[in-house]
Design an enzyme around this catalytic site. Structure first.
Site, PDB file in Angstrom:
ATOM      1  N   GLU A  68       0.837  -1.203   0.000  1.00 28.11           N
ATOM      2  CA  GLU A  68       0.000   0.000   0.000  1.00 28.11           C
ATOM      3  C   GLU A  68       0.869   1.250   0.000  1.00 28.11           C
ATOM      4  O   GLU A  68       0.610   2.219  -0.723  1.00 28.11           O
ATOM      5  CB  GLU A  68      -0.901   0.036   1.244  1.00 28.11           C
ATOM      6  CG  GLU A  68      -1.834  -1.159   1.387  1.00 28.11           C
ATOM      7  CD  GLU A  68      -1.221  -2.288   2.210  1.00 28.11           C
ATOM      8  OE1 GLU A  68      -0.027  -2.592   2.014  1.00 28.11           O
ATOM      9  OE2 GLU A  68      -1.948  -2.866   3.040  1.00 28.11           O
ATOM     10  N   ASP A 224      19.244 -40.706  -3.909  1.00 28.00           N
ATOM     11  CA  ASP A 224      19.237 -39.795  -5.067  1.00 28.00           C
ATOM     12  C   ASP A 224      20.363 -38.769  -5.047  1.00 28.00           C
ATOM     13  O   ASP A 224      20.660 -38.168  -6.070  1.00 28.00           O
ATOM     14  CB  ASP A 224      17.916 -39.008  -5.111  1.00 28.00           C
ATOM     15  CG  ASP A 224      16.719 -39.902  -5.372  1.00 28.00           C
ATOM     16  OD1 ASP A 224      16.933 -41.084  -5.669  1.00 28.00           O
ATOM     17  OD2 ASP A 224      15.594 -39.402  -5.271  1.00 28.00           O
TER      18      ASP A 224
HETATM   19 ZN    ZN Z   1       0.977  -2.792   5.933  1.00 26.91          ZN
END
Ligand code: ZN
Length: 383
Positions: A68, A224
């Site tokens: 944000e 392996d």
């Molecule tokens: Zn935040």
């Protein structure tokens, strides 16, 4: 958690095509943080005004700026709409590196916020949304919520179940064998080196890049000698976890000699102190857990910030996770070969009747070359 679910369902509205487009963009941005944000979630954000995207951001790495804040940093956002894949955070804490996003959103003059998923973390869990609403912002939730749940399946599983997301990956023959009778594993098959081909192994490398940790038992390392790294695609190497109760691994195992060996963790039950010291001296982390209970292994990984684990074998390890119910998803690559005998992918689950069989949900099938890729999820009671 309950509060989160409630608000998710009560505010589902009719979203426009533009809303969907912006949220899909925010999800695509969030995915760019794959493998880099744990223990934090991946988050993407888009800011739009007058039918145009004017800001974008995503959480790039643990400790870095939140999505944000990045999106708002692109310029004035007053009167705009914020599309965010996860509820904005709303608290400060000594170990939290970034300021509360909800405050930044309010200060920016954003008028409407569309949020895909509720943050199940105890100090958010609807409180971020409440804070935005109290400030007069119109908040709508639930758009692309399933995609967000998939994106952050590790983070959500940790918050809700207290352990990382566990994904079992099995490569087997048509008759359910992961190794030939001589026990030499997946390398012995149909004149080829592996049970599955390069296309399938490329998918496995992509899966590794999406997970915080890969886990195998000592037997798989012996058979392996895998590196457990990401090589066939671009991406971050996950933490490599080897369960080795007596530390019987050979010093020459590839997984102990990689350049980034600080990303190798060997978990043992009990072992001679000089053996432990030797491994630590090689730069490998050693954790001792008496009895080696899987729940405690997952706890130890969770404490190290691991939110998702890809389990790559072998049979005893797969069977233990299934027996203890400590799994969330299974992917099985089925190759068109028959071994007849050999090591079964899973065994000893103590299931006596078809009725008691483990039945997977949300299953999907896909063709990869001449192999079948099967995937299914754990179905939890009454969910
Ligand atoms: Zn935040």
């Amino acid at each position: 958690m309950e509060r989160g679910h409630e608000s998710c369902h009560t505010t589902l509205t009719n979203f426009s095509d533009f809303d969907r487009c912006c949220m899909k963009r925010a999800l695509a941005l969030a995915w760019r943080g794959i493998g880099k944000t744990s223990p934090n979630p991946m988050v993407g954000a888009v800011i739009a005004r007058d039918g145009r995207i004017i800001g974008e951001g995503w959480h790039r790495r643990y400790g870095g700026k939140h999505a944000e804040a990045e999106a708002l940093g692109a310029g004035p956002a007053a009167g705009g709409t914020l599309y965010c894949t996860l509820e904005p955070c709303c608290f400060t804490a000594p170990d939290k590196h970034q300021p509360p996003c909800a405050e930044l959103v309010i200060k920016s003059g954003i008028r409407r916020a569309v949020i895909a998923g509720i943050d199940p973390f105890g100090r958010v869990n609807g409180a971020g949304i409440a804070m935005l609403r109290e400030a007069g912002i119109v908040v709508e939730t639930g758009l692309c919520a399933e995609a967000e749940a998939e994106l952050n399946r590790g983070y959500h599983t940790m918050q809700r179940q207290g352990r990382p997301f566990v994904h079992l990956k099995i490569a087997q023959s048509l008759d359910g064998r992961i190794a030939a009778p001589e026990g030499a594993s997946t390398k012995v098959a149909a004149g080829d080196r592996w049970i599955t081909d390069t296309a399938a192994r490329k998918i496995v490398h992509r899966m590794r890049a999406e997970y915080d940790a890969v886990l195998v038992g000592r037997g798989t390392v012996l058979a392996d000698d895998p590196e457990l790294t990401v090589r066939l695609v671009r991406g971050q190497n996950p933490l490599r976890v080897i369960l080795d109760s007596r530390l019987g691994l050979s010093d020459g195992a590839k997984v102990l000699g990689l350049p980034d060996r600080e990303k190798t963790v060997v978990v043992c039950d009990q072992a001679a102190p000089d053996r432990i010291a030797k491994l630590r001296g090689m730069g490998v982390e050693v954790i001792c857990l008496p009895g080696l209970p899987l729940g405690a292994v997952l706890d130890a990984l969770g404490a190290r910030g691991v939110r998702s684990v890809l389990v790559e074998g072998g049979s005893r390890i797969f069977s233990s996770f299934l027996r203890e119910g400590l799994w969330d998803r299974i992917t099985v690559f089925i190759a068109p070969i028959i071994l007849g005998d050999g090591v079964s992918a899973v065994s000893g689950l103590g299931i006596g009747t078809i009725r008691d069989a483990l039945r997977l949900g949300n299953v999907s099938f896909r063709r990869v070359g001449d192999q079948l890729l099967f995937e299914g999820n754990h179905v939890y009671g009454n969910c």
